[in-house]
Scaffold this active site. Structure first.
Site, short mmCIF file in Angstrom:
data_model
loop_
_atom_site.label_atom_id
_atom_site.label_comp_id
_atom_site.label_asym_id
_atom_site.label_seq_id
_atom_site.Cartn_x
_atom_site.Cartn_y
_atom_site.Cartn_z
N VAL A 10 0.86 -1.19 0.00
CA VAL A 10 0.00 0.00 0.00
C VAL A 10 0.89 1.23 0.00
O VAL A 10 1.65 1.45 0.95
CB VAL A 10 -0.92 0.03 1.24
CG1 VAL A 10 -1.83 1.26 1.19
CG2 VAL A 10 -1.75 -1.25 1.34
N ASP A 60 8.86 6.57 -1.86
CA ASP A 60 8.35 7.83 -2.37
C ASP A 60 8.06 7.58 -3.84
O ASP A 60 9.00 7.39 -4.64
CB ASP A 60 9.39 8.93 -2.19
CG ASP A 60 8.93 10.28 -2.71
OD1 ASP A 60 7.97 10.34 -3.51
OD2 ASP A 60 9.55 11.30 -2.35
N ASN A 83 -2.24 4.25 -3.43
CA ASN A 83 -2.99 5.20 -2.62
C ASN A 83 -2.28 6.54 -2.46
O ASN A 83 -2.92 7.56 -2.23
CB ASN A 83 -3.26 4.59 -1.24
CG ASN A 83 -3.74 5.61 -0.24
OD1 ASN A 83 -4.89 6.05 -0.27
ND2 ASN A 83 -2.86 6.03 0.67
N ARG A 117 4.00 -0.53 -13.51
CA ARG A 117 5.04 -1.10 -14.37
C ARG A 117 6.03 -1.94 -13.57
O ARG A 117 6.43 -3.03 -13.99
CB ARG A 117 5.77 0.03 -15.10
CG ARG A 117 4.96 0.69 -16.22
CD ARG A 117 5.70 1.90 -16.79
NE ARG A 117 7.02 1.54 -17.27
CZ ARG A 117 7.28 1.10 -18.50
NH1 ARG A 117 6.29 0.94 -19.38
NH2 ARG A 117 8.52 0.81 -18.88
N TYR A 149 -4.38 18.97 -9.16
CA TYR A 149 -4.82 17.69 -8.61
C TYR A 149 -5.89 17.04 -9.49
O TYR A 149 -5.79 15.86 -9.83
CB TYR A 149 -5.36 17.91 -7.19
CG TYR A 149 -5.89 16.66 -6.51
CD1 TYR A 149 -5.04 15.79 -5.84
CD2 TYR A 149 -7.25 16.35 -6.53
CE1 TYR A 149 -5.52 14.64 -5.22
CE2 TYR A 149 -7.75 15.22 -5.91
CZ TYR A 149 -6.88 14.37 -5.25
OH TYR A 149 -7.37 13.24 -4.64
N LYS A 153 -5.77 13.41 -11.63
CA LYS A 153 -6.67 12.29 -11.38
C LYS A 153 -7.43 11.88 -12.64
O LYS A 153 -7.76 10.70 -12.82
CB LYS A 153 -7.65 12.63 -10.25
CG LYS A 153 -6.99 12.73 -8.88
CD LYS A 153 -6.37 11.41 -8.45
CE LYS A 153 -5.84 11.45 -7.03
NZ LYS A 153 -5.30 10.16 -6.58
#
Length: 252
Positions: A10, A60, A83, A117, A149, A153
């Site tokens: 996650v 990161d 996430n 990937r 942002y 998305k």
């Protein structure tokens, strides 16, 4: 797909929706959950809760070398939850430069793509598995007040469709979660009803089990999609008005 016995990674798993996902996977019987975080120490509380199941990993997603290192370390992964996200609350035109828009795209789009990937070979080797991309209602309708942002998305949602098609032959399913307003640090500036991170994670696990391509996780996401279908231009005007509002609210 069965959650019990699975191995999960996650991203951004140290707080908010990611933290809720980690706990949900542990409760559902996952064998191991890797918590990707820029600072692995920030996930210490999750490791302490389930030391036999939770492992903190430095990750990161804006740094390709860290993605590759995580993929090399976590070769047993069967589920990837993308996430990690960045919302820097700068306008596209009013910002002093394009650095914030670039960072949001780097994390929210290129980071997601990089994770898919890098982990696709492991997913294939481990039976196909699943990818869950945590997206946003801001990827259904353009939200000018969200600056870079919302466009990032949109890009991530399109990528989810493309990746789903490319990885289908190896048995990997890709789910896209359309998320509205959730009670996390990212939405601290928003006033009004907010969903619990635990409820978003619950929907995410259901999407994995049932191989759902795209699902609205909460009331705001459902209403946004309905408004878009009913009156797209009216919704566009409503989103534009948010630029001049005194505060951002989830109220209709």
């Amino acid at each position: 797909m069965d959650i019990e016995g699975s191995v999960v990674i996650v991203t951004g798993g140290n707080r908010g929706i990611g933290e809720a996902f980690v706990r949900a996977f542990v409760a559902a019987g996952a064998k191991r959950v890797y918590v990707g975080a820029r600072d692995p120490g920030s996930a210490a509380h999750l490791v302490a809760e389930a030391p036999d199941h939770v492992v903190a990993v430095q990750l990161d997603v804006s740094k390709p070398d860290q993605i590759e290192a995580a993929a090399a370390q976590c070769k047993d992964v069967s589920i990837v939850v993308n996430n990690a996200g960045a919302f820097l609350n700068k306008r596209l035109m009013a910002a002093e430069d394009m650095s914030t828009a670039r960072e949001e795209m780097e994390v929210n789009y290129f980071g997601l793509l990089g994770m898919c990937r890098a982990f696709a070979p492991a997913l294939k080797a481990n039976g196909g598995g699943a990818i869950v991309n945590v997206l946003s209602a801001g990827g259904l309708v353009a939200v000018p007040a969200m600056g870079g942002y919302s466009p990032s998305k949109f890009a991530a949602r399109a990528a989810s469709t493309c990746i789903r098609a490319e990885l289908a032959p190896q048995g990997t399913h890709v789910s896209a979660l359309i998320v509205g307003s959730v009670d996390t640090r990212m939405a601290a500036h928003v006033v009004g009803q907010k969903e619990r991170p635990e409820d978003i994670a619950k929907v995410g696990l259901r999407a994995i089990k049932r191989k759902i391509d795209e699902i609205d996780t909460d009331r705001m996401a459902v209403e946004t999609r309905a408004d878009l279908a009913r009156d797209p231009k009216g919704l566009e005007r409503a989103m534009a008005k948010m630029l001049f509002a005194d505060q951002v609210t989830t109220g209709r």
